[in-house]
Design an enzyme around this catalytic site. Structure first.
Site, mmCIF file in Angstrom:
data_model
loop_
_atom_site.group_PDB
_atom_site.id
_atom_site.type_symbol
_atom_site.label_atom_id
_atom_site.label_comp_id
_atom_site.label_asym_id
_atom_site.label_seq_id
_atom_site.Cartn_x
_atom_site.Cartn_y
_atom_site.Cartn_z
ATOM 1 N N ARG A 164 0.854 -1.178 0.000
ATOM 2 C CA ARG A 164 0.000 0.000 0.000
ATOM 3 C C ARG A 164 0.900 1.242 0.000
ATOM 4 N NH1 ARG A 164 -2.081 -3.719 3.391
ATOM 5 N NH2 ARG A 164 -4.208 -4.418 2.941
ATOM 6 N N LYS A 194 -1.656 -0.885 7.841
ATOM 7 C CA LYS A 194 -3.104 -1.133 7.924
ATOM 8 C C LYS A 194 -3.437 -2.383 8.723
ATOM 9 C CE LYS A 194 -7.289 -1.659 5.172
ATOM 10 N NZ LYS A 194 -7.885 -1.710 3.823
ATOM 11 N N HIS A 210 -3.412 3.153 -5.456
ATOM 12 C CA HIS A 210 -3.875 1.775 -5.247
ATOM 13 C C HIS A 210 -3.891 0.990 -6.564
ATOM 14 C CE1 HIS A 210 -5.091 -0.738 -1.994
ATOM 15 N NE2 HIS A 210 -6.165 -1.165 -2.612
ATOM 16 N N ARG A 218 -0.793 -1.176 -6.821
ATOM 17 C CA ARG A 218 -0.890 -2.410 -6.010
ATOM 18 C C ARG A 218 -1.741 -3.451 -6.740
ATOM 19 N NH1 ARG A 218 -0.873 -4.701 -0.671
ATOM 20 N NH2 ARG A 218 -2.935 -5.294 0.080
ATOM 21 N N HIS A 254 -4.056 -10.642 2.433
ATOM 22 C CA HIS A 254 -5.509 -10.520 2.499
ATOM 23 C C HIS A 254 -6.082 -11.515 3.493
ATOM 24 C CE1 HIS A 254 -6.109 -8.474 -1.688
ATOM 25 N NE2 HIS A 254 -5.936 -7.610 -0.729
ATOM 26 N N TYR A 287 -9.920 -7.996 -6.001
ATOM 27 C CA TYR A 287 -8.737 -7.174 -6.300
ATOM 28 C C TYR A 287 -8.254 -7.366 -7.729
ATOM 29 C CZ TYR A 287 -6.253 -4.509 -2.708
ATOM 30 O OH TYR A 287 -5.826 -3.524 -1.865
#
Length: 199
Positions: A42, A72, A147, A150, A173, A182
């Site tokens: 990220r 995160k 993003h 990523r 994840h 994603y």
């Protein structure tokens, strides 16, 4: 709200990478885009990287891995520094040394620091501007954010045959379901699968 999309086209990727290398030269911005594409991190984790996270001053060489705790999730992760990232960081570091930075003082600094505030990393807003400007100037049709880089890693890893289970692990994840979202699989990806199957 629109879902952030990966950059699917290799041609678009190449144009975007070359924007800060040749068209509008800026080694920091080039290294930022390469880091986003090649680490699957990220932007908040990329911006907190210091040179000591990627470079070992004792061996005077780049490390094999970036070992960090994700902001995160709080999860530890180890990212292999591939050749593309190593070359981009080497170019950027060499540029800074040429401009008078000693490696011993550089090592503690943030990699992606600002010109006005060298003791701080650039902001997420500034990182977004850098990335979206390159995409816009390269005529990439959909909007590209931090993003997107990523997601681009995961999309191209999947297209090159890396299993979604491994991509789930790389992304840290919580579930396979999150990774599938994603990957932003679209109808043309489904069509390609049908065309390539000969049963």
């Amino acid at each position: 709200m629109k879902t952030t999309q990966p950059i699917r086209s290799f041609d678009d990727l190449e144009k975007m990478k070359k924007y800060y290398l040749f068209t509008h030269p800026n080694k920091r911005n080039y290294a930022l885009i390469i880091a986003g594409l090649n680490t699957a991190l990220r932007i908040s984790d990329i911006l907190k990287l210091r040179w000591e996270d990627v470079y070992n001053v004792d061996t005077m060489d780049f490390r094999q891995h970036i070992d960090i705790s994700e902001k995160k999730t709080g999860k530890d992760t180890s990212i292999c520094i591939n050749n593309n990232l190593r070359e981009a960081l080497y170019m950027y570091m060499s540029d800074k040394v040429k401009k008078g930075s000693a490696i011993q003082e550089l090592i503690k600094q943030y990699i992606f620091n600002g010109q006005k505030s060298p003791d701080k990393p650039i902001s997420r807003v500034q990182a977004f501007r850098i990335i979206s400007k390159a995409a816009k100037e390269c005529n990439i049709e959909h909007s590209v954010s931090c993003h997107s880089l990523r997601k681009t890693f995961g999309y191209h890893a999947w297209k090159q045959g890396i299993s979604p289970a491994l991509i789930t692990s790389i992304y840290n994840h919580s579930s396979y379901k999150v990774t599938i979202r994603y990957l932003c699989i679209e109808q043309d990806d489904r069509d390609e699968a049908f065309r390539n199957i000969r049963l």
